[in-house]
Design an enzyme around this catalytic site. Sequence first.
Site, PDB file in Angstrom:
ATOM      1  N   VAL A 144      -0.194  10.554 -12.539  1.00 30.73           N
ATOM      2  CA  VAL A 144      -1.127  11.263 -11.651  1.00 30.73           C
ATOM      3  C   VAL A 144      -1.917  12.320 -12.423  1.00 30.73           C
ATOM      4  O   VAL A 144      -3.145  12.385 -12.318  1.00 30.73           O
ATOM      5  CB  VAL A 144      -0.380  11.903 -10.457  1.00 30.73           C
ATOM      6  CG1 VAL A 144      -1.372  12.642  -9.561  1.00 30.73           C
ATOM      7  CG2 VAL A 144       0.363  10.840  -9.657  1.00 30.73           C
TER       8      VAL A 144
ATOM      9  N   LYS B 100       5.739  14.711  -2.249  1.00 28.36           N
ATOM     10  CA  LYS B 100       6.239  14.603  -0.872  1.00 28.36           C
ATOM     11  C   LYS B 100       7.692  15.024  -0.755  1.00 28.36           C
ATOM     12  O   LYS B 100       8.118  15.510   0.291  1.00 28.36           O
ATOM     13  CB  LYS B 100       6.056  13.193  -0.329  1.00 28.36           C
ATOM     14  CG  LYS B 100       6.654  12.094  -1.179  1.00 28.36           C
ATOM     15  CD  LYS B 100       5.587  11.430  -2.017  1.00 28.36           C
ATOM     16  CE  LYS B 100       6.179  10.361  -2.913  1.00 28.36           C
ATOM     17  NZ  LYS B 100       5.171   9.757  -3.788  1.00 28.36           N
TER      18      LYS B 100
ATOM     19  N   VAL C  72       0.732  11.987   0.854  1.00 30.22           N
ATOM     20  CA  VAL C  72       0.893  10.902   1.826  1.00 30.22           C
ATOM     21  C   VAL C  72      -0.214   9.871   1.648  1.00 30.22           C
ATOM     22  O   VAL C  72      -1.386  10.227   1.619  1.00 30.22           O
ATOM     23  CB  VAL C  72       0.840  11.430   3.285  1.00 30.22           C
ATOM     24  CG1 VAL C  72       1.069  10.290   4.259  1.00 30.22           C
ATOM     25  CG2 VAL C  72       1.851  12.533   3.499  1.00 30.22           C
TER      26      VAL C  72
ATOM     27  N   LYS D  92       7.131  11.333   3.754  1.00 35.00           N
ATOM     28  CA  LYS D  92       5.708  11.309   4.133  1.00 35.00           C
ATOM     29  C   LYS D  92       5.536  11.432   5.647  1.00 35.00           C
ATOM     30  O   LYS D  92       4.647  12.130   6.127  1.00 35.00           O
ATOM     31  CB  LYS D  92       5.071  10.023   3.624  1.00 35.00           C
ATOM     32  CG  LYS D  92       5.010   9.950   2.091  1.00 35.00           C
ATOM     33  CD  LYS D  92       4.672   8.540   1.623  1.00 35.00           C
ATOM     34  CE  LYS D  92       4.551   8.448   0.115  1.00 35.00           C
ATOM     35  NZ  LYS D  92       4.517   7.037  -0.344  1.00 35.00           N
TER      36      LYS D  92
END
Lengths: 425, 425
Positions: free
Chosen positions: A11, A102, A129, A202
């Site tokens: 990420v 999350k 999410v 989530k």
Amino acid sequence: MKVGILGLGTVGGGVINVLQKNSASIERRTGVQIELVIAGVRDVTKKRICDTSNIKLTEDPFEVVNHPDIDVVLELIGGFGLAKELVEAAINNGKHIITANKALIGNHGNELMKLANKKQVRFLFEASVAGGIPIIKALGQGLSANNIESVAGIINGTGNFILTDMKEKGRDFDDVLKEAQALGYAEEDPTFDIEGIDAAHKLSILAAIAFGTEIQFSKVYTQGISKITTEDILHATELGYTIKHLGIAKRVEDGIELRVHPTLVSNSQLIAQVDGVMNAVLVKSDALGTSLYYGAGAGDEATASAVIADLNDIINNQTSNHILGWKSQEKINVVDNDAIVSEFFLRLLVSDIKGVLSKVTGIFNDHNVSIEALIQKQVDENKNAHIAITTDRVSTKTVMNIKKAIEASDFNQAEVQLIHIELLD
Amino acid sequence: MKVGILGLGTVGGGVINVLQKNSASIERRTGVQIELVIAGVRDVTKKRICDTSNIKLTEDPFEVVNHPDIDVVLELIGGFGLAKELVEAAINNGKHIITANKALIGNHGNELMKLANKKQVRFLFEASVAGGIPIIKALGQGLSANNIESVAGIINGTGNFILTDMKEKGRDFDDVLKEAQALGYAEEDPTFDIEGIDAAHKLSILAAIAFGTEIQFSKVYTQGISKITTEDILHATELGYTIKHLGIAKRVEDGIELRVHPTLVSNSQLIAQVDGVMNAVLVKSDALGTSLYYGAGAGDEATASAVIADLNDIINNQTSNHILGWKSQEKINVVDNDAIVSEFFLRLLVSDIKGVLSKVTGIFNDHNVSIEALIQKQVDENKNAHIAITTDRVSTKTVMNIKKAIEASDFNQAEVQLIHIELLD
């Protein structure tokens, strides 16, 4: 706008790549240049998916959260031990927080948001999410005129990949799981994904935004997909359904239902057509009615898309904690699983003795439950018959009693499979 | 927050109803009570769908835009004569504007936004495209990290209702249009909806947000659905497609394509399953990939949902004109329709003479165009054969020449039907 990043894995690397690639169009929308100042990583010598030549790398993550020039910290390391410590330190230093984590929010979201409100910094988590789908913004802003009635989502791509492949290719769960692991869609230890824990994190976040409740992760009824068989899928298909692993949050009279479980969804529903690793969230609300948000739930650049959207919102002074409903949260009662009323699918393996169908249907009758549809399939080599039944609306407690009664019968040959049906319209 | 409303018809009435019904949850998200002060209507004595007992009604709309207490004006009267005059006056008086009026923006959006920027007021219009679906916010905020590659939407519910009903029930266009009119889905004069003008207004708005271009409504290539026949739908179905009336905005090398036309969409695409009056917008962008936004495109409360979301954004100081990309707009070149490259579907009626297939395919060959699929259907009572052909990618100019060449042939018996195919993935 000066930014520090914790974690330069998938990420974090994606965030850097997208920021570099799209700097012109991002500046058009914000009027500001985003400057990545410092990144905390485990090993500064590691080869990365992104160019870090203009960013200071450090192996001390506290150097990031204590950096005096930083306005915003992107927490992209995951987990909720060190991550929590770092986020708290950053908030206490007056930094805005953007996180994709999350598990952190599911476990510590309430206290972190309280701290962020106290320190008057933003705490944003669009990426936590459904990856890049802007579902948090949709619930918090786009649907802010609505009372949300329910949210039902395919919010774990791994599980959806497995169920899609099982259906399309008639393959076993274990078989597809191995392929998902080989493709990198599933972890070596896949428990979090396939047992619904990731989805429950989530879902607890979606419910907080939708209903203004606190995060109540520990109250989510969570059931995985590892016991779904090709038999289930075949019978469901015959009855016009697809099995999806849904996270469902629903307002009911006594509070809210929070549940993650395999679910039969009618094939006429758009969400039944959401295949592979894709995610989708179906929202029912009083003014708009039904709306659906579909897109990539994972992946470096898809997740980066949501992280940077939060960053742009901070630059443009948008998406306050307030509109996320997190300044006026209450602890709304989570309905006990036994009390949840739903339609159900049951699959039985019974010995093909005379009158067995009448005995089975008799058990439903004894519990005052109507059968909606029934299929008796081929008798196998052991002279056993497969029966699939869908019920009318019934409480979980009652249908569990029916399951027990069938399993206690002399004609029963296997554990009764019990799966929720969700009408979604 | 004090609000004035222009128009208390379907949308205006819906706004009042939703604000009254959901005041508690809206206040939770904004911390502010919204006060409806005054509404401009044509006839103060008319019976309405909403309770107006606490609102001053006036037949002079300028009383609304000149009202000294008002912070925001909701322009919900439609059209672009009086509406423009009122919006200009309101902006000049320093009021924020929220409008659902796509015709106003399509025709005067550029100058109104310039004026709004000059006067430093917000000019918001979430409700102008796809009703309650928060697609403007998704493009402007949720996807703000992305370069948008294309937007393709079912953005006119009337047209989608007609095409859905034609497919599902095998009925003629005229027949279904009459039903749509009886149901209130189509106007007495349905031209704006069925000829794609309404969709073109909306598409020009989507393109402005997606690409940062000025509104270029007059440049949209617009083709309606009134010439779609049950024959087209049958052949498309047989080839695995559904016909949808799409608005498509796409970045290409020479600028952007802006086009509204009937389109064959593969049945494997989610958007092919969007039926009835529902709307959906499919977005392709570089970081997120494909995402889709689905919901009600019209209706009093669905549209009110978007209007009030804009109002909540103003209260929370969100969604500046800036993030809509409207502070740095350029006039991006709109590619001429002739130059657009696409796959196409052609439907021919030819006399069933010997060698006709070879003559037809020869024409494609002469133009260097590959045929992807070809179906020759039943020969009718006049000894004519129906042929459906799908092509490889070809410029509109070339395929128009093929159409002309076929129509000039002695075997041809009817105008050649020509419909775009869009792959969307």
